[in-house]
Every structure is written in C-alpha cells, then in structure tokens.
Write an enzyme that holds these catalytic residues in place. Sequence first.
Site, short mmCIF file in Angstrom:
data_model
loop_
_atom_site.label_atom_id
_atom_site.label_comp_id
_atom_site.label_asym_id
_atom_site.label_seq_id
_atom_site.Cartn_x
_atom_site.Cartn_y
_atom_site.Cartn_z
N GLN A 74 9.43 -27.34 -3.13
CA GLN A 74 8.43 -28.10 -2.09
C GLN A 74 8.20 -29.43 -2.43
O GLN A 74 7.67 -29.70 -3.88
CB GLN A 74 7.05 -27.29 -2.15
CG GLN A 74 6.03 -27.77 -1.42
CD GLN A 74 4.63 -27.29 -1.97
OE1 GLN A 74 4.15 -27.50 -3.11
NE2 GLN A 74 3.70 -26.56 -1.03
N GLY A 75 8.43 -30.35 -1.88
CA GLY A 75 8.25 -31.90 -2.36
C GLY A 75 7.04 -32.36 -1.52
O GLY A 75 7.05 -33.00 -0.71
N TYR A 76 5.68 -32.07 -2.10
CA TYR A 76 4.48 -32.41 -1.61
C TYR A 76 3.96 -33.55 -2.42
O TYR A 76 3.91 -34.71 -2.14
CB TYR A 76 3.60 -31.48 -1.51
CG TYR A 76 3.75 -30.42 -0.21
CD1 TYR A 76 4.94 -30.70 0.66
CD2 TYR A 76 2.93 -29.55 0.23
CE1 TYR A 76 5.14 -29.91 1.76
CE2 TYR A 76 2.99 -28.86 1.20
CZ TYR A 76 4.23 -28.91 2.12
OH TYR A 76 4.18 -27.91 3.11
N SER A 77 3.50 -33.21 -3.55
CA SER A 77 2.69 -34.13 -4.62
C SER A 77 3.72 -35.28 -5.15
O SER A 77 4.96 -34.87 -5.26
CB SER A 77 2.17 -33.46 -5.68
OG SER A 77 1.16 -32.26 -5.45
N SER A 101 8.01 -27.17 -8.28
CA SER A 101 8.41 -25.96 -9.02
C SER A 101 9.79 -25.73 -8.72
O SER A 101 10.15 -25.76 -7.41
CB SER A 101 7.55 -24.85 -8.76
OG SER A 101 6.04 -25.19 -8.81
N GLU A 141 0.14 -20.89 1.21
CA GLU A 141 0.47 -20.80 -0.20
C GLU A 141 -1.39 -20.28 -0.75
O GLU A 141 -1.14 -19.51 -1.81
CB GLU A 141 0.42 -22.04 -0.65
CG GLU A 141 0.57 -22.15 -2.30
CD GLU A 141 0.74 -23.67 -2.70
OE1 GLU A 141 1.60 -23.51 -3.86
OE2 GLU A 141 0.43 -24.63 -2.44
#
Lengths: 361, 407
Positions: free
Chosen positions: B132-135, B167, B250
């Site tokens: 997951q590429g969020y932050s 992660s 999530e």
Amino acid sequence: MDFGLSEEQELIRDSFQGTLSRICELDVVRQTAEAGAPLDENVWGELCQLGMAGLLIDEDYGGAGLGLLEAAVVAEELGRRVAPVPFVASAVMAPLAIGLGGDEDQRRDWLPGMADGSLRVGVAVSEIAAGAREDAGVTAGNGVLSGRALFVLDAAGAQGYVVADNSGGMHLVKADAGGLEQIGLKTIDRTRAISELSFENTPAEPLRQGEGVLQTIIDAGRVMLAADSLGAGEVMLQQAVDYAADRKQFGRPIASFQAVKHMCAEMASELQPCRALVWHGAYTMQHEPAELSLAAAFAKSHVDEVGRFVARTATEVHGGMGFTDLMGLHYWFKRLGVNRAYLGSPERVRAEAARLQGFTD
Amino acid sequence: MDLNDRAEHKVFREEVRVFLDENKHLAPGESAFSFRMRPRNLAEEVRTWQGLLVDHGFTSRTIPKEYGGYGAEVDILKSRIIADEFFAASVIQGLGNQGISMLVPTMLEHGTEEQKQRYIRPTIRSEIVWCQGYSEPNSGSDLASLQTAAREDGDDFIINGQKIWTSGAHIADMIFCLVRTEPDAPKHEGISYIVFPMDTPGIEVRPLQTMTGTPSFNEVFFTDVRVPMANVVGNRGQGWVVANSTLKHERGLLGDANRSLDSLLRVKKLLQNESLDGRPLMENSLFRDRFIRLQARVQAMRLHEMRMITDAGKGKERGLGDMVVKLLGCELNHQLDGLGIDIMGEIGVLYDESPMLRDGGAWQANFMFDLGLIIGGGTAQIQKNIISERGLGMPREPKVAPKAARA
C-alpha cells in the site's frame, strides 16, 4: 447467535426512558436528595405502574416473570436519570432471594405485595458480598438473629429485610420485629437509601431453600450496579459533549479543542464495550447459569473502573461548573462512586474471578 | 438475545470442523500475525493452503464467483463461526494481507470490470501480493497533503515522489498507491488511486530498519515511473474517497478480538508456568489482579464484537461502536504483551538468542510491533478525532490561517 435486545426488551427500555424523562427531571432528584427521603413517591408510583417492582417476580405471584436482562435494561435507565427509587435490592435481589430460596408459604406471604410495590424489602448482604467492616456480622440460631449488618440496600422505609448471616444462611426479617433497629447511613449518594441494621435476638425466618441462592443474588446485584453505572456514565459523557459545545473560550467552543475532544473520545471508547459485558452478565443467569458469577464479576469490576474514569473526566470537561451544585452533575458522580463500592470493590470481585477460575484457593 | 447457534449455523459449524479435521495437516504452522510482522516471500504450501480455503469458502467467502471468490451471501455469523473454529483449532485462516483485506474490497466498490477480472482472483489466492503506497515522509496523519506527483504523458502518467512505511514493498508484486494527479485542485480533490507492478522501471525499494530488528516496511522511491492512466481505480481525482473506503477496511482488521484472546491465553500460560523464587507467578496476587483486569477487557471486546456483528446483521449503520474497536483493540494487545513481559521479569528482556528465551522472543517483538499498530492505520490520536467528530458530533479543530510573511 443474536447479541441484542428483542423488540419486547426495546419496548421496556423505551417505556421506562419515556416515563423517566417526563417525571424524573433533575429537580425531582434534587428535592428527594435534599429532603433525605428514601424515595420520590411520584416516581416510585409511576414506575410501579410500569411493573418495575414485579419485573422478576413470577406471574403466579402477580409479577411480570421477566429475566435479569430486562432488569438490566431498566437499571440502565434508572442510572441515566439517577432515579431516587429503590431497585437493586427491592426489585431484584430480594424477589430473587425469596423466589428462588423461599418455600411456597414464604413466596405467598411476601411476593404479591412486593410485585405491586406495596411491600418493600431491603437486602443485607454486604458482609458477604464486599467483606465485613467494623467487625460487623450477623449470627443466627434458634430462630433469632444477633449482630450488626452494614450498608443495607433499599433499607429505609422497607417493611422487611433479606439478611445473610455469617455462614451464608439467609433469613427473612420483618421491619417491626423485636430487637431490630434500623439506622440510616448518609452516603455521598442521596438518591438511594442505605442503612445499618442491628439485631438483638431478633425473630427471623430462614429461607428454607436458600442453598446457593445467596451467591446468585449477589451476582444479580452486581450486574444491576454495572448496568446502573453504564447508564450514569453514558449520561455524564453526553453532558460533557453538550457542555463543551456550548462553552466558548478563546473565541470558539471548547469542543473544538483536541484536548477536550480526546477526553470525550476516551470516555466513549471505554463505555462502548461495557454494554456487551452488562448484557452478557444478565443473559447468563437464565441461559448459562454456571457462568453467571464470572460474567457478573467481569461486568462489575470493569464497569466500576470505567465508571470512575468517566465520572472524573466528564466532571473535568465541565471545568469549574462541574464542581458546582448548579449543574447537578455530581449526582451522577456520586452514584457511580457508590456503585463501585457496593457488593464488592473491583479488587475484591477480581480476586473472586481468580478463584472461580481455579487460579488460587 | 440468544448466544447459541440456530440450526443452519449448527450444521455449518460442523462442516467447518470436519474440514479442519481433514485438512489441518496441510496448514502452514504460522499465524497470520507473524506474516504481517515479517512479510516475506510466500512458500508454495502457503499459496496452496490459501487456494484451498478460497475453494471451500473459508476465506474471501463473499467475493463473487466470477472474480474467483466463493460467492456466498453475506452472513456475518458464518464468517464469525469460521474465524472462531480456525482459532480454536490453531489453524491459520488464510493470509490477511493488505491486498486481500484492503485492495479487494476497494476494487469491488470502485474498480472497472476489467480491473476486477484481472486482479481479484489472483489476489485472494495470494498469487499477487500487494503493498500500500499511502504515507509519505511529510504526509502521515495529514495524508491528504501527499505530494507524490503524476504528470500526464499521452495515455500514461509519469510518477515521481516517495512513499514510506510501505509494509511488504520488498516482496510485493503490485502496489496500490495514492498520487497527486491534479496539482491545482484542493488537496482532497487532486488525488488518484492507481495500481501498478513493483517491477515497473524507476521504482526503488529500501527496507527500513525498525526497532524490532526485523524490517517489515520500506521506503519506496519513484523516478519517472510510467503507468497507464487506465490503471486508476475509480475516477481520476477521486482517490481520497476511494482510499477512505480502504482505510475503513483496515481499521476493522486491526482490532481483531480473537487475536487479543490468543494473547490472553498465552499470558495465562506464562502465569502458570513461570516461577519466581520457586513459586508459580499465578500465586502472586498482584499479577493475578493485572491478569483479571485484562481478561475482563478481552471479554468485553469479544462480546462487543458479537453485538456489532448482530447490529450489522440487522442492517444497522456502523456507528460509535465500530469506531472504537481499532483504538481499544490495539491498546489492549499492547497491554497484554506488556503483562507477558513483566511476568517474565529479566527473562522478558532477553532477545535474539538465549537458552532462557521464551517463545522465540515473540513477546518483546510483539510489544514493539503492537506499538507500531497503535500508530499505523491512523494513529490513536487520529482515531480519537474520528470518534469525537463522527461519533460524538464534536466540531473539527479550526484551520490555522497561514501567517503573513514577515517583512
């Protein structure tokens, strides 16, 4: 699986909620408390009309024959309004003690009057449930009781008492029995009547089928106190949220400050799961009786801790106003304080939970 | 209120038990949590087990058949029965990675037919592993301020920027990513949700060493990464809405009451087995009291979950009761780890290698990792904002106007 209230149970909740919001305004609570009265006659009368006193009494004796879950629903509503009426002892513990532990004659003698509210019975079990203070205790022999029982619930104005002796036997005592003295005790919580009873060769009738019933009524009482605290805690949270929305400082409602919001969020988070513990404790009495003591111990001890946290935090959100008599917030604060101490402190109840699970002797 | 199974569920529970009896020897001997804590390439047996569970409807149960799922009706009680029976048998109920728990529900809600056909089946079978590429380094709690930019070039986007706390990026096949595609739009309206393979040229993954000593997440750098515009999920510029539906999933995943119960039972075992001055710790009333306190909390969370499940089954909207689960569950898990460590005393601080080490050092590793989970997926403080604003209706903190530049 269905973990929720039935439509009938929701109806009971709604009718008590509706009636209490109409007749049990803060003014009524304040008047009863300031007068030192054991109850408000009007509130008591109206709630008896709704069947509060006979909730748990078998239909054969004029009651509604409902279960502890319905009683928990009612207890929560009483806690929400800090209702100045007897309930935990007179409508739950005493009817259960006589209904489960009395013989047919005793049930006939006592239950019909209790069901319609004309006969109120207090319960003296503190020495067993919470432990003996001041060397209090009651001994039984030859049909009489001697000694002293402290912190007797719903005692003032009662016509009789269920009394536990030091060895766990249970007795019925009439309020006008010889050698009995009832002395009112003033606690922080003036919404409920607490007394001391002293016995000197006081005639008493043993509950003839009382084996094992003492623990059951203590467990049931613990679940009721937890339900009362849940209701009281939810209202304190709501009052804090409402007050924070009204009160302005630095040009904006204090509800917009994270310091205040997070206090409210923490209270809400702690309160939310309490309902499931309370309902489950009440449910086990009829459906999983072997689990009742442990479930009641979890409900009582956990809600006690949450209750203390909410009582202080909600008061704090109100700032100086929370500390005044004007807001009346202290009635809830005090009710929570008393619920925590009654029928076993959290520490004592947790120690019982450890014993019940075989962790210790 | 009736906590017993109704007839249909009784039969179903029996079916799950039969399956477990017949197949549990095929299950990988590790928990889903350990895969979360140490993401690594999946062994063949893990994928085989995952596929078996999908085929029998014990994971991805309600995913429609045409996308490779089991196509069952939503029956939250059956899902609960599966979880409880797998838990009771100590068998891993498939992998709860971010692709399965977050991307798939998002795809189902917002994806095109072609995207669903292409990605859902291999994802639920763990043939495609996602990250997951969020932050970003400067966009954590204020995620909508993210700066990773996508500029148009024909039918493609050219992506430049950096993600962090990603992660499993070092083992992922694909990434679902938030990028700014409309630089002139207000911050919440300029973001798109886009998916692309991790072997696309221009991606560099650097594992981030963590306090546990085991890298579980990464920094991911994008330099002129070319991605077709067709890879946007949902509408262009609507990525914030799409991502929020994912974050909701999530949050649900993080506060799993069965995991708390598992921790509690392991703490109990420690209390019974560990001794101090020759006496079992269970004889120590202080530790007993701490244990029962947490036991009541675990019980409250389990029962609360049952209440929420019942409400959801009756079609009640998610409310305050659901919002508190992540905050409370993560905090509870951390306290359970802490009690386990305290019971062991000095033995509890041993790490890596020692003949006295208990459970392979898992207690300290969990204590640190669970603090990470309190922070990740929306910090505890962000959760409290959500609870107070959406749950209690309290106002947002007013925006601070930027100060005028001083002369």
